[in-house]
Design an enzyme around this catalytic site. Structure first.
Site, PDB file in Angstrom:
ATOM      1  N   ASN A   9      -9.086  77.651  51.262  1.00 22.86           N
ATOM      2  CA  ASN A   9      -7.671  77.271  51.280  1.00 22.86           C
ATOM      3  C   ASN A   9      -6.936  78.334  52.094  1.00 22.86           C
ATOM      4  O   ASN A   9      -6.738  79.442  51.622  1.00 22.86           O
ATOM      5  CB  ASN A   9      -7.148  77.209  49.838  1.00 22.86           C
ATOM      6  N   TRP A  10      -6.561  77.963  53.295  1.00 23.93           N
ATOM      7  CA  TRP A  10      -5.952  78.949  54.195  1.00 23.93           C
ATOM      8  C   TRP A  10      -4.488  79.210  53.876  1.00 23.93           C
ATOM      9  O   TRP A  10      -3.873  80.085  54.478  1.00 23.93           O
ATOM     10  CB  TRP A  10      -6.080  78.485  55.650  1.00 23.93           C
ATOM     11  N   LYS A  11      -3.908  78.391  52.996  1.00 27.95           N
ATOM     12  CA  LYS A  11      -2.487  78.535  52.647  1.00 27.95           C
ATOM     13  C   LYS A  11      -1.636  78.544  53.930  1.00 27.95           C
ATOM     14  O   LYS A  11      -2.005  77.873  54.896  1.00 27.95           O
ATOM     15  CB  LYS A  11      -2.283  79.776  51.771  1.00 27.95           C
ATOM     16  N   HIS A  95      -2.080  72.742  43.409  1.00 32.22           N
ATOM     17  CA  HIS A  95      -2.345  74.184  43.457  1.00 32.22           C
ATOM     18  C   HIS A  95      -1.251  74.924  42.702  1.00 32.22           C
ATOM     19  O   HIS A  95      -0.091  74.501  42.705  1.00 32.22           O
ATOM     20  CB  HIS A  95      -2.398  74.646  44.923  1.00 32.22           C
ATOM     21  N   GLU A  97       0.393  77.443  43.364  1.00 34.46           N
ATOM     22  CA  GLU A  97       1.567  77.819  44.181  1.00 34.46           C
ATOM     23  C   GLU A  97       2.502  76.627  44.371  1.00 34.46           C
ATOM     24  O   GLU A  97       3.724  76.793  44.420  1.00 34.46           O
ATOM     25  CB  GLU A  97       1.091  78.399  45.535  1.00 34.46           C
ATOM     26  N   GLU A 167      -8.462  77.694  38.594  1.00 35.21           N
ATOM     27  CA  GLU A 167      -7.927  78.885  39.254  1.00 35.21           C
ATOM     28  C   GLU A 167      -6.952  79.587  38.306  1.00 35.21           C
ATOM     29  O   GLU A 167      -5.773  79.205  38.237  1.00 35.21           O
ATOM     30  CB  GLU A 167      -7.177  78.494  40.536  1.00 35.21           C
ATOM     31  N   GLY A 173      -5.084  86.030  44.542  1.00 35.03           N
ATOM     32  CA  GLY A 173      -4.506  87.000  45.472  1.00 35.03           C
ATOM     33  C   GLY A 173      -4.260  88.371  44.870  1.00 35.03           C
ATOM     34  O   GLY A 173      -3.560  89.194  45.449  1.00 35.03           O
ATOM     35  N   SER A 213      -9.503  85.270  43.853  1.00 35.08           N
ATOM     36  CA  SER A 213     -10.116  86.498  44.350  1.00 35.08           C
ATOM     37  C   SER A 213     -11.644  86.408  44.488  1.00 35.08           C
ATOM     38  O   SER A 213     -12.355  87.369  44.203  1.00 35.08           O
ATOM     39  CB  SER A 213      -9.721  87.690  43.469  1.00 35.08           C
ATOM     40  N   GLY A 234      -9.274  81.680  48.787  1.00 36.25           N
ATOM     41  CA  GLY A 234      -8.046  81.895  49.540  1.00 36.25           C
ATOM     42  C   GLY A 234      -8.263  82.952  50.609  1.00 36.25           C
ATOM     43  O   GLY A 234      -8.868  82.704  51.648  1.00 36.25           O
ATOM     44  N   GLY A 235      -7.792  84.167  50.340  1.00 30.04           N
ATOM     45  CA  GLY A 235      -7.802  85.265  51.316  1.00 30.04           C
ATOM     46  C   GLY A 235      -9.105  85.431  52.070  1.00 30.04           C
ATOM     47  O   GLY A 235      -9.100  85.572  53.308  1.00 30.04           O
TER      48      GLY A 235
HETATM   49  P1  13P Z   1      -7.452  84.116  46.629  1.00 31.72           P
HETATM   50  O1  13P Z   1      -8.907  83.864  46.908  1.00 31.72           O
HETATM   51  O2  13P Z   1      -6.731  84.740  47.777  1.00 31.72           O
HETATM   52  O3  13P Z   1      -7.259  84.829  45.326  1.00 31.72           O
HETATM   53  O4  13P Z   1      -6.757  82.668  46.457  1.00 31.72           O
HETATM   54  C1  13P Z   1      -7.334  81.731  45.606  1.00 31.72           C
HETATM   55  C2  13P Z   1      -6.657  80.430  45.796  1.00 31.72           C
HETATM   56  O5  13P Z   1      -5.494  80.264  45.475  1.00 31.72           O
HETATM   57  C3  13P Z   1      -7.426  79.348  46.417  1.00 31.72           C
HETATM   58  O6  13P Z   1      -6.780  78.129  46.291  1.00 31.72           O
END
Ligand code: 13P
Length: 251
Positions: A9-11, A95, A97, A167, A173, A213, A234-235
């Site tokens: 997930n590149w956000k 998600h 967020e 999640e 993050g 993470s 994510g990251g």
């Molecule tokens: P991180 O891997 O950056 O913690 O993000 C997880 C995430 O929200 C994937 O959807």
């Protein structure tokens, strides 16, 4: 057997040019990977260019969100059909967020799920508790509420294609990961909830990813847990080397 699925997930990261560069680099690193479903979810603006690079190859493409309506006066939104016609096969729904920053409710996620399942998109439905909810001992309550809220009104047969992603919000993050055992416990709990409501077949067959993470260093221990069927990253998915190492941690 549940096939492992690793999704990035590149956000809100990467311009189109950067996105193309990232997937090209990724492809060069995972050409020998077999038996793992691989998905990247760039921002809307890069979906089409990334889809061109990926073609019919082993890495598939997903969107990070969609609207439940087929079209109309919804400024700033995109529909399932718009995603499908540019080559998306997956879509992330609910998600944390989206829930926290854009006010998405379980009812919204439910409507989006219905719209996605009316097409051939494969939804990745995210669930998970916040830190204060975990500290108050409400993890199971919240996770049950997210799962049953999203799945309200569906039959087990309709849900067969769906992927869940657990999640924990406190792990996103932050560099804090749920321990493999902690994550596995919640995944097992989700299967119990599903078994009660939808029966054993769905509970045993649905794939549940862990997200929060996930890094090359912790991927193997998380993915070796019996109830964890993949990762939503994510990251670490923004770097081809890290993401490919997570994918390779499956085997
Ligand atoms: P991180 O891997 O950056 O913690 O993000 C997880 C995430 O929200 C994937 O959807």
């Amino acid at each position: 057997m549940r096939r492992v699925i690793i999704a990035g997930n590149w956000k809100m990261n990467k311009t189109s040019t950067e996105a193309v560069q990232l997937v090209k680099e990724l492809l060069s690193k995972i050409s020998d990977v077999k038996d793992v479903d691989m998905v990247v979810c760039p921002p809307f603006t890069s979906l089409e260019s990334v889809a061109w690079v990926l073609g019919e190859g082993s890495v598939k493409i997903g969107a990070q969100n969609m609207h439940w309506s087929e079209g109309g006066a919804y400024t700033g939104e995109v529909s399932a059909k718009m995603l499908l016609t540019i080559g998306c096969q997956y879509v992330i729904l609910g998600h944390s967020e989206r829930r926290a920053l854009f006010g998405e409710s379980n009812a919204d996620v439910n409507k989006k799920l219905r719209a996605a399942l009316a097409t051939s998109l494969i939804p990745i439905v995210c669930v998970g508790e916040k830190l204060e909810e975990r500290e108050k001992g409400q993890t199971e309550h919240i996770v049950r509420d997210h799962v049953l809220g999203a799945f309200e009104g569906f039959s087990a047969a309709q849900l067969r294609r769906v992927i869940l992603a657990y999640e924990p919000v406190w792990a996103i993050g932050t560099g804090k990961t749920a321990s493999p055992e902690q994550a596995n416990e919640v995944h097992a709990f989700i299967r119990n909830v599903l078994e009660d409501k939808f029966g054993e077949l769905l509970a045993k067959s649905i794939r549940i990813q862990y997200g929060g993470s996930v890094k090359p260093e912790n991927a193997a221990s998380l993915l070796s847990q019996p109830e964890i069927d993949g990762a939503l990253v994510g990251g670490a998915s923004l770097d081809a080397e890290s993401f490919s190492r997570i994918i390779k941690a499956v085997t």
